[in-house]
Design a protein around this motif. Structure first.
Motif, PDB file in Angstrom:
ATOM      1  N   HIS A 253      45.715  38.671  73.390  1.00 53.91           N
ATOM      2  CA  HIS A 253      46.182  39.966  73.385  1.00 53.91           C
ATOM      3  C   HIS A 253      47.842  40.117  74.283  1.00 53.91           C
ATOM      4  O   HIS A 253      47.763  39.127  75.001  1.00 53.91           O
ATOM      5  CB  HIS A 253      45.187  41.002  74.501  1.00 53.91           C
ATOM      6  CG  HIS A 253      44.125  41.232  73.743  1.00 53.91           C
ATOM      7  ND1 HIS A 253      42.921  40.518  74.007  1.00 53.91           N
ATOM      8  CD2 HIS A 253      43.641  42.307  73.453  1.00 53.91           C
ATOM      9  CE1 HIS A 253      41.865  40.627  73.765  1.00 53.91           C
ATOM     10  NE2 HIS A 253      42.108  41.545  73.131  1.00 53.91           N
ATOM     11  N   GLU A 254      48.135  40.992  73.622  1.00 56.77           N
ATOM     12  CA  GLU A 254      49.615  41.134  73.980  1.00 56.77           C
ATOM     13  C   GLU A 254      49.360  41.863  75.106  1.00 56.77           C
ATOM     14  O   GLU A 254      48.724  43.036  74.443  1.00 56.77           O
ATOM     15  CB  GLU A 254      50.474  41.587  73.143  1.00 56.77           C
ATOM     16  CG  GLU A 254      52.378  41.814  74.359  1.00 56.77           C
ATOM     17  CD  GLU A 254      53.189  41.972  73.212  1.00 56.77           C
ATOM     18  OE1 GLU A 254      53.065  42.119  71.459  1.00 56.77           O
ATOM     19  OE2 GLU A 254      54.274  42.703  73.448  1.00 56.77           O
ATOM     20  N   LEU A 255      50.426  41.777  75.828  1.00 51.16           N
ATOM     21  CA  LEU A 255      50.535  42.957  77.396  1.00 51.16           C
ATOM     22  C   LEU A 255      50.979  44.440  77.125  1.00 51.16           C
ATOM     23  O   LEU A 255      52.483  43.824  76.719  1.00 51.16           O
ATOM     24  CB  LEU A 255      50.031  42.334  79.100  1.00 51.16           C
ATOM     25  CG  LEU A 255      50.537  43.649  79.770  1.00 51.16           C
ATOM     26  CD1 LEU A 255      48.982  44.306  80.012  1.00 51.16           C
ATOM     27  CD2 LEU A 255      50.232  42.211  81.597  1.00 51.16           C
TER      28      LEU A 255
ATOM     29  N   PHE B 215      54.166  34.033  78.848  1.00 54.11           N
ATOM     30  CA  PHE B 215      55.350  35.010  79.387  1.00 54.11           C
ATOM     31  C   PHE B 215      56.383  34.797  77.720  1.00 54.11           C
ATOM     32  O   PHE B 215      56.777  33.764  76.941  1.00 54.11           O
ATOM     33  CB  PHE B 215      56.559  34.899  80.293  1.00 54.11           C
ATOM     34  CG  PHE B 215      55.574  34.400  81.216  1.00 54.11           C
ATOM     35  CD1 PHE B 215      55.338  36.019  82.035  1.00 54.11           C
ATOM     36  CD2 PHE B 215      55.676  33.275  81.693  1.00 54.11           C
ATOM     37  CE1 PHE B 215      54.364  35.715  83.038  1.00 54.11           C
ATOM     38  CE2 PHE B 215      55.322  34.004  83.382  1.00 54.11           C
ATOM     39  CZ  PHE B 215      53.987  34.474  83.866  1.00 54.11           C
ATOM     40  N   GLU B 216      55.965  36.752  76.995  1.00 56.68           N
ATOM     41  CA  GLU B 216      57.036  36.261  76.065  1.00 56.68           C
ATOM     42  C   GLU B 216      58.506  36.647  76.618  1.00 56.68           C
ATOM     43  O   GLU B 216      59.428  37.883  77.311  1.00 56.68           O
ATOM     44  CB  GLU B 216      56.792  37.735  75.014  1.00 56.68           C
ATOM     45  CG  GLU B 216      55.092  37.646  74.632  1.00 56.68           C
ATOM     46  CD  GLU B 216      55.017  38.126  73.425  1.00 56.68           C
ATOM     47  OE1 GLU B 216      55.547  39.569  73.848  1.00 56.68           O
ATOM     48  OE2 GLU B 216      53.876  38.504  73.549  1.00 56.68           O
ATOM     49  N   LEU B 217      60.077  36.160  76.148  1.00 54.63           N
ATOM     50  CA  LEU B 217      61.273  36.207  76.335  1.00 54.63           C
ATOM     51  C   LEU B 217      61.730  36.716  75.267  1.00 54.63           C
ATOM     52  O   LEU B 217      61.650  36.322  74.282  1.00 54.63           O
ATOM     53  CB  LEU B 217      61.866  34.983  76.849  1.00 54.63           C
ATOM     54  CG  LEU B 217      61.127  34.051  78.126  1.00 54.63           C
ATOM     55  CD1 LEU B 217      62.339  32.591  78.155  1.00 54.63           C
ATOM     56  CD2 LEU B 217      61.404  35.179  78.990  1.00 54.63           C
TER      57      LEU B 217
ATOM     58  N   ILE C  49      59.497  33.073  72.368  1.00 51.06           N
ATOM     59  CA  ILE C  49      60.691  33.521  71.917  1.00 51.06           C
ATOM     60  C   ILE C  49      59.537  35.080  70.966  1.00 51.06           C
ATOM     61  O   ILE C  49      59.007  34.959  69.994  1.00 51.06           O
ATOM     62  CB  ILE C  49      61.462  33.034  70.789  1.00 51.06           C
ATOM     63  CG1 ILE C  49      61.448  32.412  72.121  1.00 51.06           C
ATOM     64  CG2 ILE C  49      63.020  33.765  70.587  1.00 51.06           C
ATOM     65  CD1 ILE C  49      62.568  31.171  71.050  1.00 51.06           C
ATOM     66  N   ASP C  50      60.512  36.313  71.597  1.00 43.88           N
ATOM     67  CA  ASP C  50      59.812  37.663  70.950  1.00 43.88           C
ATOM     68  C   ASP C  50      60.395  37.799  69.755  1.00 43.88           C
ATOM     69  O   ASP C  50      61.726  37.706  70.103  1.00 43.88           O
ATOM     70  CB  ASP C  50      59.547  38.829  72.208  1.00 43.88           C
ATOM     71  CG  ASP C  50      59.326  39.553  71.655  1.00 43.88           C
ATOM     72  OD1 ASP C  50      57.754  39.663  71.015  1.00 43.88           O
ATOM     73  OD2 ASP C  50      58.363  40.534  72.871  1.00 43.88           O
ATOM     74  N   ASP C  51      60.034  38.773  68.922  1.00 38.39           N
ATOM     75  CA  ASP C  51      60.885  39.125  67.735  1.00 38.39           C
ATOM     76  C   ASP C  51      61.902  37.726  66.976  1.00 38.39           C
ATOM     77  O   ASP C  51      63.467  38.435  67.129  1.00 38.39           O
ATOM     78  CB  ASP C  51      61.848  40.045  68.152  1.00 38.39           C
ATOM     79  CG  ASP C  51      61.107  41.540  69.009  1.00 38.39           C
ATOM     80  OD1 ASP C  51      60.028  41.697  68.341  1.00 38.39           O
ATOM     81  OD2 ASP C  51      61.067  41.684  69.896  1.00 38.39           O
TER      82      ASP C  51
HETATM   83 MN    MN Z   1      56.482  41.795  72.633  1.00 40.55          MN
END
Ligand code: MN
Ligand code: G
Length: 242
Positions: free
Chosen positions: A29-31, A115-117, A145-147
């Motif tokens: 899940h993404e918080l 952790f998404e950076l 890495i996000d997006d």
């Molecule tokens: Mn995200």
């Protein structure tokens, strides 16, 4: 509004399911951060910039992470949790010890936390950020890495940080079946990730056709409104949100 919400602990966790495209299971899940305001739930996009400019976003992050860990513990959730992290929060001195302490308190192994950076946001002291990321990695936490593809420093992050997962920019995914450029971006990101032994998540999977296409390309996980919207509950194994 932000300061009152922090003071009154009305910062609440929402969870968006991420599905394993191989098995169909909700593995992650993404918080996501929300504020409760009367009977309205305010999404992060409406307050995060303000929270950052008044310098309280790290306090909101701690509260959110604590509430999420508590819920994972209570529901005996055994999956993974992806946590959005502002690089600015990360380089605050007590962050690592706080997170480590919360993980111990709620019996969550660090390897279940990613952790998404985001590459859009950055800090002036890259060397410091690199050190904090390395320290957390040594503790067993993982990084995404996000997006990916939306910023200017994608390759820098991959080269300098111990990245486990790439989350492919949702705008590329959403349009990949109608826009040749977006399809080319997605394919080359998948190739890059495969060559580096990095896992991939397709964001903004909004219909069945895109779901099939991303699975076909060998992307590991899918996330988006077609799979599930953010909700206050964690979906437990077996597929029922509880
Ligand atoms: Mn995200
Ligand atoms: O930057 P990041 O990927 O963390 O942003 C997550 C945000 O994207 C959440 O606020 C979530 O509500 C939104 N989101 C999640 N899935 C979809 C989707 O399928 N389509 C769109 N347009 N937005 C989505």
């Amino acid at each position: 509004m932000v300061l009152d919400a922090l003071e009154e602990e009305r910062i609440v966790p929402y969870f968006q399911p991420i599905v394993d495209l191989g098995t169909g299971d909700v593995a992650i899940h993404e918080l996501l951060m929300r504020i409760e305001l009367g009977d309205r739930i305010v999404p992060a996009g409406e307050f995060i910039d303000i929270a950052e400019s008044i310098g309280v976003v790290h306090k909101m992050d701690y509260l959110l992470i604590e509430k999420a860990f508590q819920q994972m513990h209570e529901q005996q959730y055994k999956g993974m949790l992806f946590v959005n992290l502002s690089p600015k929060s990360l380089i605050i001195g007590e962050f690592i010890s706080r997170v480590r302490q919360l993980a111990m308190e709620y019996e969550i192994e660090p390897k279940r936390i990613v952790f998404e950076l985001t590459e859009r946001e950055t800090v002036s002291n890259m060397a410091l950020l690199e050190r904090f990321v390395q320290d957390l990695k040594l503790e067993g936490f993982n990084f995404a890495i996000d997006d990916f593809g939306s910023g200017f420093s994608s390759f820098h992050y991959i080269k300098h940080f111990p990245i486990d997962v790439i989350k492919i920019e949702g705008d590329f995914i959403r349009n990949m079946l109608t826009d040749d450029k977006d399809m080319a971006f997605v394919k080359s990101i998948v190739t890059l990730a495969h060559n580096l032994g990095i896992q991939t998540v397709a964001e903004f999977v909004e219909d069945q056709a895109v779901m099939d296409a991303v699975r076909e390309l060998g992307i590991n996980y899918g996330q988006g409104y077609f799979i599930g919207r953010p909700s206050p509950q964690l979906a437990l194994p077996g597929g029922t949100a509880e």
